[in-house]
Design a protein around this motif. Structure first.
Motif, short mmCIF file in Angstrom:
data_model
loop_
_atom_site.label_atom_id
_atom_site.label_comp_id
_atom_site.label_asym_id
_atom_site.label_seq_id
_atom_site.Cartn_x
_atom_site.Cartn_y
_atom_site.Cartn_z
N GLY A 1 0.73 -1.37 -0.09
CA GLY A 1 0.10 -0.01 0.11
C GLY A 1 1.02 1.32 0.01
O GLY A 1 0.54 2.29 -0.69
N GLN A 2 2.04 1.23 1.05
CA GLN A 2 2.79 2.37 0.60
C GLN A 2 3.63 2.67 -0.56
O GLN A 2 3.61 3.72 -0.90
N GLU B 1 2.78 12.95 4.99
CA GLU B 1 1.56 12.59 5.87
C GLU B 1 0.74 11.53 4.87
O GLU B 1 0.12 10.55 5.73
N ASP B 2 0.56 11.64 3.64
CA ASP B 2 -0.18 10.71 2.82
C ASP B 2 0.42 9.41 3.10
O ASP B 2 -0.09 8.37 3.13
N VAL B 3 1.86 9.27 3.16
CA VAL B 3 2.52 7.69 2.87
C VAL B 3 2.16 7.40 4.41
O VAL B 3 2.04 5.90 4.48
N ALA B 4 2.48 8.15 5.46
CA ALA B 4 2.24 7.98 6.79
C ALA B 4 0.93 7.10 7.09
O ALA B 4 0.93 6.41 7.99
N ASN B 5 -0.07 7.79 6.34
CA ASN B 5 -1.42 7.51 6.74
C ASN B 5 -1.94 6.33 6.20
O ASN B 5 -3.16 5.83 6.15
N VAL B 6 -1.06 5.51 5.04
CA VAL B 6 -1.58 4.39 4.19
C VAL B 6 -2.23 3.28 5.14
O VAL B 6 -3.28 3.06 4.54
#
Length: 132
Positions: free
Chosen positions: A38-39, A103-108
């Motif tokens: 996903g990341q 932030e987008d990557v961290a929230n995956v």
């Protein structure tokens, strides 16, 4: 000078804001160990949407970033050194865009982990401050 440069970790020799941003995205994804599918997919989609790269170039940038990240200690311990050659190249808009992508990557995978939050905070502190 050449020897010093030659011995320097490749993460500290990046001269393009895009390369630095890509490396930081990989660092956030790998801060807890291996990058999830996903990341990886999220990073590739951000490379396409934010950097306007085609699929081949996106994959190439991801591969290069993963290679430069290596074990990660140099990047995780010292984001400011990674930024050293690009500090003057980042616009205020690029800084804000990079932080948003991190932030987008961290929230995956749901709520970001403690190590992801700490790394993003370190990167935020190291990033050039907005100049008008």
């Amino acid at each position: 000078k050449f020897r010093k440069e030659y011995q320097m970790h490749p993460a500290y020799t990046l001269e393009s804001p895009m390369d630095v941003a890509a490396l930081f995205m990989v660092a956030v994804a790998k801060s807890d160990g291996d990058m999830t599918k996903g990341q990886k997919d999220k990073i590739l989609s951000l490379f396409a949407s934010e950097f306007k790269l085609n699929e081949a170039k996106s994959s190439e940038l991801l591969g290069a970033s993963v290679h430069i990240f290596g074990r990660g200690d140099d990047v995780l311990d010292s984001p400011s050194r990674v930024l050293s050659r690009t500090m003057d190249s980042f616009s205020a808009q690029q800084v804000s865009s990079v932080l948003s992508m991190l932030e987008d990557v961290a929230n995956v995978e749901g709520e970001p982990s403690d190590s992801q939050k700490k790394l993003i905070k370190k990167i935020l502190i190291a990033m050039p401050k907005a100049r008008d």
